[in-house]
Each structure stands twice: as structure tokens, then as C-alpha cells.
Design an enzyme around this catalytic site. Structure first.
Site, PDB file in Angstrom:
ATOM      1  N   CYS A  59       6.337  -6.652   7.508  1.00  0.00           N
ATOM      2  CA  CYS A  59       7.434  -6.103   8.310  1.00  0.00           C
ATOM      3  C   CYS A  59       7.889  -7.170   9.306  1.00  0.00           C
ATOM      4  CB  CYS A  59       6.956  -4.862   9.066  1.00  0.00           C
ATOM      5  SG  CYS A  59       8.283  -3.982   9.939  1.00  0.00           S
ATOM      6  N   GLU A  64       0.830  -1.197   0.000  1.00  0.00           N
ATOM      7  CA  GLU A  64       0.000   0.000   0.000  1.00  0.00           C
ATOM      8  C   GLU A  64       0.869   1.252   0.000  1.00  0.00           C
ATOM      9  OE1 GLU A  64      -3.911  -1.966   2.060  1.00  0.00           O
ATOM     10  OE2 GLU A  64      -2.449  -1.056   3.375  1.00  0.00           O
ATOM     11  N   CYS A  69       1.118  -1.719  15.766  1.00  0.00           N
ATOM     12  CA  CYS A  69       1.105  -1.485  14.315  1.00  0.00           C
ATOM     13  C   CYS A  69       0.427  -2.630  13.570  1.00  0.00           C
ATOM     14  CB  CYS A  69       2.548  -1.325  13.831  1.00  0.00           C
ATOM     15  SG  CYS A  69       2.662  -1.095  12.056  1.00  0.00           S
ATOM     16  N   CYS A  75      -1.236   6.250   9.585  1.00  0.00           N
ATOM     17  CA  CYS A  75      -0.048   5.539  10.059  1.00  0.00           C
ATOM     18  C   CYS A  75      -0.403   4.260  10.769  1.00  0.00           C
ATOM     19  CB  CYS A  75       0.668   6.355  11.118  1.00  0.00           C
ATOM     20  SG  CYS A  75       1.489   7.744  10.501  1.00  0.00           S
ATOM     21  N   CYS A  87       3.408   8.543   0.912  1.00  0.00           N
ATOM     22  CA  CYS A  87       3.962   7.637   1.914  1.00  0.00           C
ATOM     23  C   CYS A  87       4.169   6.293   1.222  1.00  0.00           C
ATOM     24  CB  CYS A  87       2.938   7.541   3.045  1.00  0.00           C
ATOM     25  SG  CYS A  87       3.341   6.337   4.301  1.00  0.00           S
ATOM     26  N   CYS A 146       6.318  -4.271  16.436  1.00  0.00           N
ATOM     27  CA  CYS A 146       5.758  -3.162  17.197  1.00  0.00           C
ATOM     28  C   CYS A 146       4.293  -3.516  17.502  1.00  0.00           C
ATOM     29  CB  CYS A 146       5.870  -1.867  16.399  1.00  0.00           C
ATOM     30  SG  CYS A 146       7.579  -1.480  15.977  1.00  0.00           S
TER      31      CYS A 146
HETATM   32  N1  SAH Z   1       9.154   1.077  10.312  1.00  0.00           N
HETATM   33  C1  SAH Z   1       9.245   2.496  10.241  1.00  0.00           C
HETATM   34  C2  SAH Z   1       8.282   3.135   9.266  1.00  0.00           C
HETATM   35  C3  SAH Z   1       6.847   2.659   9.255  1.00  0.00           C
HETATM   36  S1  SAH Z   1       5.732   3.148  10.511  1.00  0.00           S
HETATM   37  C4  SAH Z   1       9.080   3.108  11.624  1.00  0.00           C
HETATM   38  O1  SAH Z   1       8.677   2.402  12.536  1.00  0.00           O
HETATM   39  O2  SAH Z   1       9.394   4.277  11.806  1.00  0.00           O
HETATM   40  C5  SAH Z   1       5.567   4.881  10.429  1.00  0.00           C
HETATM   41  C6  SAH Z   1       5.145   5.485  11.767  1.00  0.00           C
HETATM   42  O3  SAH Z   1       3.810   5.073  12.124  1.00  0.00           O
HETATM   43  C7  SAH Z   1       6.032   5.048  12.936  1.00  0.00           C
HETATM   44  O4  SAH Z   1       6.392   6.167  13.703  1.00  0.00           O
HETATM   45  C8  SAH Z   1       5.132   4.133  13.762  1.00  0.00           C
HETATM   46  O5  SAH Z   1       5.499   4.164  15.125  1.00  0.00           O
HETATM   47  C9  SAH Z   1       3.770   4.751  13.502  1.00  0.00           C
HETATM   48  N2  SAH Z   1       2.634   3.852  13.735  1.00  0.00           N
HETATM   49  C10 SAH Z   1       2.578   2.522  13.565  1.00  0.00           C
HETATM   50  N3  SAH Z   1       1.341   2.058  13.866  1.00  0.00           N
HETATM   51  C11 SAH Z   1       0.591   3.131  14.227  1.00  0.00           C
HETATM   52  C12 SAH Z   1      -0.778   3.317  14.606  1.00  0.00           C
HETATM   53  N4  SAH Z   1      -1.624   2.299  14.650  1.00  0.00           N
HETATM   54  N5  SAH Z   1      -1.180   4.555  14.897  1.00  0.00           N
HETATM   55  C13 SAH Z   1      -0.342   5.608  14.792  1.00  0.00           C
HETATM   56  N6  SAH Z   1       0.945   5.498  14.408  1.00  0.00           N
HETATM   57  C14 SAH Z   1       1.424   4.274  14.131  1.00  0.00           C
END
Ligand code: SAH
Length: 359
Positions: A117, A97, A124, A343, A110, A121
Site C-alpha cells: 500500500c 493475502e 497498519c 484488520c 476480505c 497509516c
Molecule cells: N485502505 C483501506 C482498506 C484497508 S484497511 C482503508 O484504509 O480503509 C481496512 C481497515 O482496517 C481500515 O479501516 C483501517 O483503518 C483498519 N486497520 C488498519 N490497521 C489496523 C490494525 N492494526 N488494527 C485494526 N484496524 C486496522
């Protein structure tokens, strides 16, 4: 031709590499520039569309397993706030996506760097997919070309001004292809974007950060901090057990920043987990004196994790505390959350289905 001949993807090559290839096939160097324009400026899907290239060069490349990777736009979802989420299929049938976010006279795309991945986390949605594979440089840049095509139809005159590597995947976990894609996107015969308009976002993989520090490419850096101490970060981002906050911050202190540039620390705000006054105070202490800004991202809900977005009052309170303690803060308003494009909501339906079947 031996069956083990390596397939070369033209879209993943730098101009210099394309030149070497063209010369090796007995054609003059200027053909490489023509080829490059077709692939990166016009974004052709197949070399048959590159009409001013001699057929002999095209067939000689094809005979040597030189191909042109081409993503396919499978679906576009449009949010009421103007955000567009593109679901894209790779040539081996994977889904990724990419999101287009209009903001005043800016249009930020983006992009994804991996299918799924490998990091886990906890908050996410993409993490729940696991890692399926890395994207090639060609597939990373092709997301931009597909978006360009989409805008030409839906919003003539609008162009992509900024790129963030914040889609699916961890860019520093696919270091070489991401670096190659940065070369291509910043090249003046390609998308010709300034490195200052490109941001790479990472969980903070220390070896990758050290390699990036030594590279001649300097995109903006965003680091997902997401917690005020190791105890909380260990829980929400288990990678913290390997690269704890102190080690991460020390690595970033040594990171060469261009004049007047700042590192962005992203902080996903999770109700009752990392949004207290004490958290704000600890974050301010951690980042004191650091040339940085804190990007507060209220958690975007999805059904795959048990968290809650803090109330608007709690979000405001956290931001005000951090500000009062001297941090430059920025509140990221969720974009496209009605179409799960915000995000951490990127995990397309088919692949989600797979995960649910497996568990
Ligand atoms: N792997 C990289 C880039 C992808 S995530 C990273 O972690 O930075 C991009 C951003 O979205 C990151 O800051 C992550 O912490 C945030 N993110 C992930 N899941 C989220 C969610 N459900 N709500 C808000 N931000 C989220």
C-alpha cells in the site's frame, strides 16, 4: 508478432470486452459467454481446461498475447474462530493475502486490491510494505474464485455471501481495476453478488470518492476516519494533510446514497491516542446528522507499530459515550487475530522480511 504487443488478461475483461475480442478473432459472439463462464463461474486456471472452446480460438488468442492470469494458493492458515487466511502468490511471484470470515450464516471474504500500500497509516502493518504494484481486476476477482475452491473442499455447501475490499491496499488508489472487478463480481454470469453485499473501504481519497459518486456501480462505502480531529488524524493517517476531515466529510455529504443506506465510518481505537471521552464527543459532533454508523475497531497488535489496544473497559466506555451522543455504533470483534488475519495485520512474512532488510 511485435514484441511490444500488449498482453491482454482475459480474467480482467468485462463480458462486452470479451465479446469484442472473440469477434475480432473471427469467432461467433456466443463463444464469449462460454469463455466467460469458464473464467468467472468455473474459475479455470488455464484455458486448456475450457474444453468446449474450439482449439482454433484458444490458439488464436494465445498467438495474440491474450493470457489468463491465475493466482496460486500458497498457504492457508486456520484460526480457532473459523477464520481462514489465504496466502496467495501472483504470477510474478508477489504475495497477497485474503481472509475468509464466517459469521452466522454469512461468509465474508476480505480481499486485497494492491500488493502492499502506498499510504502510510501509522498503525497498519500493510503500510510498512510500501506499494509494490496494483492488482489487476482479474487478480482481484481470482481471490474470490480461489476461496470458492477452498470452501468446496473444506466446507461444502458454504458460499461467499459478502465481499469487503479491506485487505491489502487502498482500493480507490487502484480505481479502474477495482471498478472493473466490481462489474465482474456483480455480473450474473460471474459471482453474481449484489452490490449491496460488497463494501469498498477507503482512507478517503477525495478525487476517487468523487469518481465513485458518478459511477453506475454502488457498493457500500466504508471510510476510515480513525481520529476525532485533524491534529490526531494528521499523525495517524498522514493522507489527512492532503484531504482533511472537513473536506472529506463535505465530499461524503454529496455522495449519492441509495435509500436507507448508510456510510460506515471505521474508527481504529488506539490506546491513549484517540480513545478519550473528548474524542468520543468530537466524533459524535463531526458525524451528527450524517446517515452513518461508526464501526469501532480495537487496534489489532503487530510488531511494526508502537500502539496499544485499549483495555476492554476503555473500549466499552468509548462505545457507550459515542452511543449516548447519538451515534449508531458497532464494535468489530477481532477475527483471526491468532493467525494475524485481523484488520491491518496483513503483511506476509516474506515481504515483511524485505522491509526489515531495507530499513
Ligand atoms: N485502505 C483501506 C482498506 C484497508 S484497511 C482503508 O484504509 O480503509 C481496512 C481497515 O482496517 C481500515 O479501516 C483501517 O483503518 C483498519 N486497520 C488498519 N490497521 C489496523 C490494525 N492494526 N488494527 C485494526 N484496524 C486496522
Amino acid at each position: 508478432m511485435s514484441r511490444s504487443a500488449k498482453v491482454i488478461d482475459l480474467r480482467s475483461l468485462r463480458l462486452e470486452e470479451t465479446r469484442e475480442l472473440v469477434l475480432a478473432h473471427g469467432h461467433p459472439a456466443y463463444r464469449a459467454e462460454q469463455l466467460w463462464r469458464w473464467v468467472h463461474d468455473k474459475g479455470v486456471r488455464s484455458l486448456d481446461q475450457a474444453t468446449n472452446l474450439p482449439a482454433a480460438l484458444r490458439s488464436s488468442l494465445a498467438a495474440a498475447s491474450v493470457t489468463l492470469s491465475a493466482l496460486q494458493l500458497a498457504e492457508v492458515q486456520r484460526s480457532t474462530d473459523g477464520t481462514r487466511k489465504m496466502r496467495i502468490t501472483t504470477s510474478d511471484g508477489r504475495s497477497i493475502e485474503s481472509v475468509l470470515i464466517p459469521d452466522g450464516d454469512k461468509m465474508t471474504q476480505c480481499i486485497s486490491s494492491q500488493v502492499g500500500c502506498a499510504l502510510d497509516c501509522q498503525f497498519c502493518a500493510t503500510a510498512k510494505l510500501g506499494l509494490m504494484r496494483n492488482l489487476s481486476a482479474g487478480e482481484i476477482v481470482d481471490q474470490v474464485y480461489l476461496a470458492k475452491e477452498l470452501l468446496a473442499v473444506e466446507a461444502p455447501g458454504q458460499r461467499i455471501t459478502n465481499i469487503v475490499y479491506m485487505g491489502m491496499g487502498e482500493p480507490l488508489h487502484n480505481f479502474d481495476e477495482v471498478m472493473q472487478s466490481l462489474h465482474i463480481l456483480t455480473h450474473d454470469l460471474g459471482a453474481n453478488l449484489s452490490h449491496r453485499r460488497i463494501t469498498v473501504s477507503t482512507v478517503g481519497l477525495v478525487p476517487g470518492l468523487r469518481k465513485l459518486a458518478k459511477s453506475d456501480l454502488r457498493p457500500n462505502l466504508a471510510v476510515s476516519l480513525n481520529a476525532s480531529c485533524d491534529e490526531i488524524r494528521d499523525q495517524v493517517m498522514p493522507i489527512n494533510k492532503k484531504y482533511p476531515i472537513a473536506v472529506l466529510l463535505q465530499t461524503l455529504r454529496e455522495f449519492p446514497l441509495e435509500k436507507r443506506r448508510r456510510i460506515t465510518f471505521e474508527y481504529v481505537l488506539l490506546a491513549g491516542v484517540n480513545d478519550s471521552d473528548a474524542d468520543a464527543a468530537r466524533v459524535a459532533k463531526l458525524l451528527a446528522g450524517f446517515p452513518c454508523k461508526l464501526n469501532i475497531i480495537p487496534w489489532n497488535p503487530h510488531p511494526l507499530a508502537p500502539y496499544k489496544r485499549p483495555s476492554p473497559e476503555a473500549i466499552e466506555r468509548f462505545q457507550n459515550r459515542a452511543k449516548a451522543l447519538g451515534l449508531a455504533t458497532y464494535l468489530r470483534t477481532p477475527r483471526g487475530d491468532d493467525i494475524a488475519a485481523a484488520c491491518g495485520q496483513l503483511a506476509n512474512r516474506e515481504q515483511q522480511g524485505l522491509v526489515q532488510l531495507r530499513s
